[in-house]
Write a protein that holds these residues in place. Structure first.
Motif, mmCIF file in Angstrom:
data_model
loop_
_atom_site.group_PDB
_atom_site.id
_atom_site.type_symbol
_atom_site.label_atom_id
_atom_site.label_comp_id
_atom_site.label_asym_id
_atom_site.label_seq_id
_atom_site.Cartn_x
_atom_site.Cartn_y
_atom_site.Cartn_z
ATOM 1 N N SER A 141 1.160 -0.937 -0.446
ATOM 2 C CA SER A 141 0.050 0.153 -0.096
ATOM 3 C C SER A 141 0.335 1.490 0.474
ATOM 4 N N ILE A 142 2.332 1.457 0.760
ATOM 5 C CA ILE A 142 3.168 2.466 0.950
ATOM 6 C C ILE A 142 3.399 2.564 -0.815
ATOM 7 N N ASN A 143 3.253 1.993 -1.453
ATOM 8 C CA ASN A 143 4.044 2.219 -2.559
ATOM 9 C C ASN A 143 2.982 2.667 -3.670
ATOM 10 N N ASP A 144 1.642 2.760 -3.263
ATOM 11 C CA ASP A 144 0.836 2.475 -4.253
ATOM 12 C C ASP A 144 0.299 4.034 -4.048
ATOM 13 N N ILE A 145 0.326 4.391 -2.657
ATOM 14 C CA ILE A 145 -0.277 5.553 -2.453
ATOM 15 C C ILE A 145 1.270 6.513 -2.608
ATOM 16 N N LYS A 146 2.398 6.129 -3.075
ATOM 17 C CA LYS A 146 3.300 7.150 -3.684
ATOM 18 C C LYS A 146 2.917 7.393 -4.864
ATOM 19 N N LYS A 147 2.848 6.090 -5.444
ATOM 20 C CA LYS A 147 2.357 5.620 -6.860
ATOM 21 C C LYS A 147 1.120 7.207 -7.072
ATOM 22 N N LEU A 148 0.231 7.081 -6.686
ATOM 23 C CA LEU A 148 -1.295 8.069 -6.401
ATOM 24 C C LEU A 148 -0.494 9.425 -6.275
ATOM 25 N N CYS A 149 0.400 9.444 -5.193
ATOM 26 C CA CYS A 149 0.316 10.701 -4.831
ATOM 27 C C CYS A 149 2.302 11.226 -4.518
ATOM 28 N N PRO A 150 2.048 11.246 -6.122
ATOM 29 C CA PRO A 150 4.512 11.363 -5.996
ATOM 30 C C PRO A 150 4.406 12.601 -5.640
ATOM 31 N N ASN A 151 3.646 13.614 -5.558
ATOM 32 C CA ASN A 151 4.454 15.064 -4.346
ATOM 33 C C ASN A 151 3.960 15.372 -3.114
ATOM 34 N N ALA A 152 3.351 13.815 -2.579
ATOM 35 C CA ALA A 152 3.509 14.392 -1.111
ATOM 36 C C ALA A 152 4.595 13.559 -1.046
ATOM 37 N N LYS A 153 4.348 13.772 0.634
ATOM 38 C CA LYS A 153 5.594 12.483 1.340
ATOM 39 C C LYS A 153 4.709 12.044 2.305
ATOM 40 N N VAL A 154 5.504 11.454 1.580
ATOM 41 C CA VAL A 154 4.708 9.770 2.155
ATOM 42 C C VAL A 154 5.294 9.244 3.575
ATOM 43 N N GLU A 155 4.843 8.849 4.831
ATOM 44 C CA GLU A 155 5.683 8.748 5.824
ATOM 45 C C GLU A 155 5.431 6.900 5.966
ATOM 46 N N LYS A 156 6.163 6.606 7.127
ATOM 47 C CA LYS A 156 6.324 4.958 7.363
ATOM 48 C C LYS A 156 4.893 4.348 7.990
ATOM 49 N N GLY A 157 4.447 3.808 8.173
ATOM 50 C CA GLY A 157 2.747 3.861 8.241
ATOM 51 C C GLY A 157 3.136 3.265 8.972
ATOM 52 N N LEU A 158 1.530 2.578 9.307
ATOM 53 C CA LEU A 158 1.251 1.541 10.908
ATOM 54 C C LEU A 158 0.332 0.986 10.599
ATOM 55 N N ALA A 159 1.053 -0.947 10.525
ATOM 56 C CA ALA A 159 0.050 -2.139 10.667
ATOM 57 C C ALA A 159 -0.490 -2.574 12.040
ATOM 58 N N ILE A 160 -2.182 -2.432 12.209
ATOM 59 C CA ILE A 160 -2.450 -2.839 12.692
ATOM 60 C C ILE A 160 -3.563 -3.843 12.758
ATOM 61 N N HIS A 161 -3.583 -5.146 13.651
ATOM 62 C CA HIS A 161 -3.964 -6.636 13.031
ATOM 63 C C HIS A 161 -5.311 -6.188 14.001
ATOM 64 N N GLY A 162 -6.162 -6.654 12.929
ATOM 65 C CA GLY A 162 -8.075 -5.928 13.220
ATOM 66 C C GLY A 162 -8.176 -6.299 13.880
ATOM 67 N N GLY A 163 -7.602 -7.940 13.992
ATOM 68 C CA GLY A 163 -8.465 -7.963 15.511
ATOM 69 C C GLY A 163 -8.640 -7.803 17.139
ATOM 70 N N SER A 164 -6.693 -6.987 16.904
ATOM 71 C CA SER A 164 -6.329 -6.890 18.007
ATOM 72 C C SER A 164 -6.110 -4.897 18.354
ATOM 73 N N VAL A 165 -7.740 -4.144 16.967
ATOM 74 C CA VAL A 165 -7.623 -2.876 17.666
ATOM 75 C C VAL A 165 -7.950 -2.296 18.818
ATOM 76 N N GLU A 166 -8.868 -2.809 19.630
ATOM 77 C CA GLU A 166 -9.055 -2.558 20.566
ATOM 78 C C GLU A 166 -7.820 -2.516 21.773
ATOM 79 N N ARG A 167 -7.214 -2.527 21.550
ATOM 80 C CA ARG A 167 -5.905 -3.592 22.518
ATOM 81 C C ARG A 167 -4.574 -2.980 22.105
#
Ligand SMILES: Cc1cc2nc3c(=O)[nH]c(=O)nc-3n(C[C@H](O)[C@H](O)[C@H](O)COP(=O)(O)O)c2cc1C
Length: 170
Positions: A132-158
């Motif tokens: 997804s990060i590379n896809d965002i960079k391709k779609l928004c070539p002039n933005a500064k796309v920072e490191k992402g956060l991946a959260i396990h969906g089933g653990s989001v409350e924790r």
């Protein structure tokens, strides 16, 4: 102070969580988005399709897969009135086959994100950020796309601590 937007896509109702079909009242990404907005005092925007995917998990899978195969751009209900006033955009989405739901592609193509900071976060059931990060960079070539956060969906409350650490990390 820079102005912050949390823009996110999230689907409630039937979903596959920790190996079981569950009925979610609020989608996982929306839970994370709310926390980020609270921590950053941000405005929020939910990315919604004119024709949402089915509440039924299996039907949703086939609709979303079809859109991905076609590289579709599902029409959105609305857009934020202005994007220029925001300096930082937290962009949240569920991982759909290693990338974002196609409606997020529609959203990103609608604006020029030049000179904006995009901070991506996703919820997932094992695939992390995927490509997804590379896809965002391709779609928004002039933005500064920072490191992402991946959260396990089933653990989001924790995951409050992880979210807080990530938000405060830069
Ligand atoms: C159509 C669809 C495709 C998915 N594909 C993946 C995938 O490839 N990898 C993964 O780890 N999780 C996948 N998931 C699980 C979601 O990423 C996960 O449940 C996420 O937390 C859902 O977020 P939401 O409740 O905000 O929509 C998929 C879920 C759906 C509905």
């Amino acid at each position: 102070m820079s102005k912050v937007l949390v823009a996110f896509y999230s689907r409630a109702n039937e979903n596959y969580v920790n190996g079981q079909i569950k009925n979610l009242k609020v989608g996982n990404t929306e839970i994370a988005a709310n926390e980020i907005a609270n921590l950053t005092n941000a405005d929020m925007f939910k990315i919604e399709q004119v024709n949402p995917y089915s509440d039924n998990y299996n039907e949703c899978i086939s609709q979303a897969q079809d859109d991905q195969r076609k590289n579709a751009r599902p029409e959105l209900k609305k857009y934020p009135e202005r994007i220029d006033e925001y300096d930082v955009i937290y962009l949240g989405y569920p991982n759909y086959w290693s990338t974002m739901p196609m409606a997020v592609f529609t959203f990103l193509e609608h604006f020029d994100f030049g000179n904006k900071i995009i901070k991506p976060f996703c919820t997932h059931e094992g695939s992390g950020m995927g490509s997804s990060i590379n896809d965002i960079k391709k779609l928004c070539p002039n933005a500064k796309v920072e490191k992402g956060l991946a959260i396990h969906g089933g653990s989001v409350e924790r995951s409050q601590k992880d979210i807080e650490n990530w938000v405060k990390s830069k």
